[in-house]
Design an enzyme around this catalytic site. Structure first.
Site, PDB file in Angstrom:
ATOM      1  N   LYS A   1      -7.140   3.013  -3.001  1.00  0.00           N
ATOM      2  CA  LYS A   1      -7.587   2.845  -1.886  1.00  0.00           C
ATOM      3  C   LYS A   1      -7.951   4.300  -1.223  1.00  0.00           C
ATOM      4  CE  LYS A   1      -5.620   1.716   2.739  1.00  0.00           C
ATOM      5  NZ  LYS A   1      -4.389   1.101   3.436  1.00  0.00           N
TER       6      LYS A   1
ATOM      7  N   LYS B   1     -10.325  -0.358  -2.481  1.00  0.00           N
ATOM      8  CA  LYS B   1      -9.905  -0.932  -0.883  1.00  0.00           C
ATOM      9  C   LYS B   1     -10.331   0.457  -0.154  1.00  0.00           C
ATOM     10  CE  LYS B   1      -6.878  -1.655   2.603  1.00  0.00           C
ATOM     11  NZ  LYS B   1      -5.500  -2.016   3.172  1.00  0.00           N
TER      12      LYS B   1
ATOM     13  N   ASP C   1       0.774  -1.273   0.194  1.00  0.00           N
ATOM     14  CA  ASP C   1       0.104   0.208  -0.029  1.00  0.00           C
ATOM     15  C   ASP C   1       0.999   1.207  -0.019  1.00  0.00           C
ATOM     16  OD1 ASP C   1      -1.869  -2.292   0.606  1.00  0.00           O
ATOM     17  OD2 ASP C   1      -3.027  -0.783   1.879  1.00  0.00           O
TER      18      ASP C   1
END
Lengths: 314, 279
Positions: A214, A250, A151
């Site tokens: 995300k 996400k 991430d």
């Protein structure tokens, strides 16, 4: 390279990794908020709720990102990931555990062979304000230690300064540094200021090769919100329609209750279709949410209300 | 010239410092003895019970953290506001058929009970705890600690039935979910307004109007409720409720709202610590 142009129909992104230019649609903020509120408030009952919560638990990235994380805490987190409800061995594990790079090896050892993936934040999380070479190095090391998913944070500074090419090239370089690992790009929507910017950031991140986009780091007071989730889901659909590339979503930050999770499932199902509701394409970054789902399952099993005290907290 | 439009009151629940209708949307009609409709009172459901327990649990730590003296002041404030509302409360009891003198007496007993428990707050530790004589070089101290969240099955007779259970429970530092139905439904709902204007923090007192037989099993089964007072539970239901409460190690009591030390001690535990006398 990437550039943003305009034609008579609106904005168009041209990128070195894109086969053809990609159109960026305008966002109607009011309509977006109304539709998101309506979808998130949808009443889901009984069997559908059970199935929804099962799915939500299966899509969780169980996360601990604290300065006070210890190897022991990460092992405890992994044990929760493998057996979310100690009283019910039938409950399936979560999708992944998410930790800081220094603790990846610990997490890897704890979940080895279980199918639970190890995700790590990297690239000077949560601000991203560090030199690119250092950020790429951090990614490579996390992957070497055994991370399946990385991430990273989008360079919001460059994005807000209008340097889309910089943002694009950094994400593309990060993707290259990831190798086989999946790249999730955090937009940190709480810092972007408008839905238009969220939409543009989503498109840039996808054009640069992100496997997943995300919402947030979880380090800001503003995390995932229903309109932002819808905005990003629409961007993913738009990108997939134009390029055929299917990017995952996400959601992270402030998702604590089963009810919220069901609302987000409804938003994704209605925007991207049921195909997107798999751990490969949809994740919820959370830690307290899992306990709430476990309590809901226990209530269904026993017909009694449980208490949070009985479940591990981290 | 027409008459002024009647402003009728909606009798609602009191959960977490707010006045919601029942989540279920259900109401119970409350009538005068001769069958005239007075009001549709909110009828709590199991989900209202769940929400009330959550609110009570959330408020417990901070309420327990206040000094007993401060809790006493706040309960005295409840008595003050009750005094100001006494005519309204007596009126609501009379409307459902309680004789005028009995209604007034019930409200006055309730106010007196609040004053009694207000005064008790800062004396509880001295009465129930203290320094114990031990044969050894130790300072041995007993102090009272609240149980946590208390579920109160209040009798449906009036204001005193509710106040006399709520006050000792919160005096000891607990938060409560009180349930009352029957003729007391109107005054229980109005009591929420009294509590809301008495500096009692939201969630410390939660008042539900509804059916004991329907809701008490949910409270007895609830893992996050630490005590259940069955003073007003319907006849014949006690054995079942006790068995359910025993299943999750809940304390089960029937204080009946008696104004004495036993009632106070029903709502707390005694924690004893041994300090070495010389270090």
């Amino acid at each position: 390279m990437l550039s943003l142009g305009r034609d008579t129909r609106g904005s168009v992104l041209t990128g070195s990794l894109l086969g053809a230019p990609v159109r960026v649609a305008a966002v109607d903020g009011y309509a977006l908020e109304q539709r998101a509120a309506r979808l998130a408030a949808r009443s889901v009952k009984r069997e559908s709720k059970e199935a929804g919560l099962e799915l939500a638990a299966h899509c969780i990235d169980l996360t601990t990102l604290e300065g006070a994380d210890t190897p022991g805490k990460v092992r405890a987190l992994c044990s929760r990931a493998l057996h979310p409800d100690p009283d019910d061995p039938a409950m399936a594990p979560v999708a992944a555990v998410c930790v800081y790079p220094a603790l990846v090896a610990e997490a890897r050892a704890a979940v080895e062979g279980s199918g639970v993936k190890v995700a790590s934040v990297a690239g000077a999380f949560p601000s991203g304000q560090s030199h690119l070479a250092d950020r790429l190095d951090e990614i490579r090391r996390a992957v070497e230690d055994g991370a399946d998913e990385i991430d990273i944070v989008l360079n919001r500074g460059a994005l807000l300064a209008g340097r889309l090419d910089v943002v694009h090239d950094e994400v593309a370089a990060s993707k290259e540094a990831c190798g086989r690992a999946h790249l999730k790009t955090i937009l940190e929507t709480g810092e972007l200021g408008s839905y238009e910017m969220v939409r543009l950031a989503s498109m840039v991140a996808m054009a640069a090769g992100s496997d997943v986009i995300k919402t947030s780091t979880g380090k800001l007071p503003v995390g995932a919100t229903a309109p932002v989730a819808l905005c990003m889901a629409e961007a993913i659909r738009e990108f997939s329609d134009q390029t055929g590339v299917e990017v995952g979503l996400k959601l992270a930050g402030g998702i604590r209750t089963s009810k919220q999770a069901l609302g987000y499932l409804a938003i994704v199902a209605e925007t991207l279709g049921p195909d997107w509701l798999t751990p490969d394409r949809f994740r919820i970054g959370a830690s307290t949410l899992l306990n709430d789902i476990v309590l809901q399952r226990r209530f269904r099993r026993t017909g009694r209300y449980g208490r949070t005290h009985d479940l591990p907290v981290d | 010239m027409t008459g002024r439009l009647e402003v009728r009151k909606t009798y609602k629940l009191f959960i977490g410092g707010a006045f919601p209708r029942s989540e279920s949307g259900r109401t119970t009609p409350v009538t005068t003895p001769d069958g005239r409709l007075l009001a549709h009172v909110a009828q709590a459901s199991r989900k209202d019970v769940r929400d009330a327990v959550r609110a009570a649990r959330g408020a417990q730590g901070a309420w327990d953290g206040r000094t007993p003296y401060n809790r006493g002041q706040i309960i005295y404030r409840v008595a003050e506001v009750l005094e100001g509302r006494s005519a309204q409360l007596a009126g609501e009891l009379e409307a459902v058929g309680v004789a005028s003198a009995d209604a007034r007496a019930d409200v006055e007993r309730a106010i007196d009970a609040a004053v009694y428990w207000a005064g008790f707050a800062d004396k509880l530790d001295a009465l129930a705890g203290g320094v114990n004589p031990v044969a050894g070089p130790f300072l041995n101290l007993s102090t009272t600690v609240p149980l946590g969240v208390c579920a109160l099955a209040c009798p449906g007779t009036g204001v005193h039935g509710v106040v006399s259970l709520v006050c000792p429970a919160i005096m000891a530092g607990n938060t409560v979910v009180a349930l009352a139905g029957g003729p007391a439904a109107l005054v229980t709902s109005t009591l929420g307004e009294v509590i809301a204007t008495s500096d009692v923090p939201g969630g410390v007192v939660n008042l539900l109007t509804g059916d004991h037989a329907q809701l008490l099993p949910w409270l007895a089964d609830h893992d996050d409720v630490d005590l259940i007072d069955l003073s007003g539970a319907p006849d014949g239901s006690a054995a079942d409720l006790e068995a359910r409460a025993a299943d999750n190690l809940k304390r089960t009591v029937r204080t009946g709202g008696a104004e004495d030390l036993l009632t106070a001690m029903a709502f707390c535990e005694i924690r004893t610590v041994w300090h070495p006398a010389r270090i």
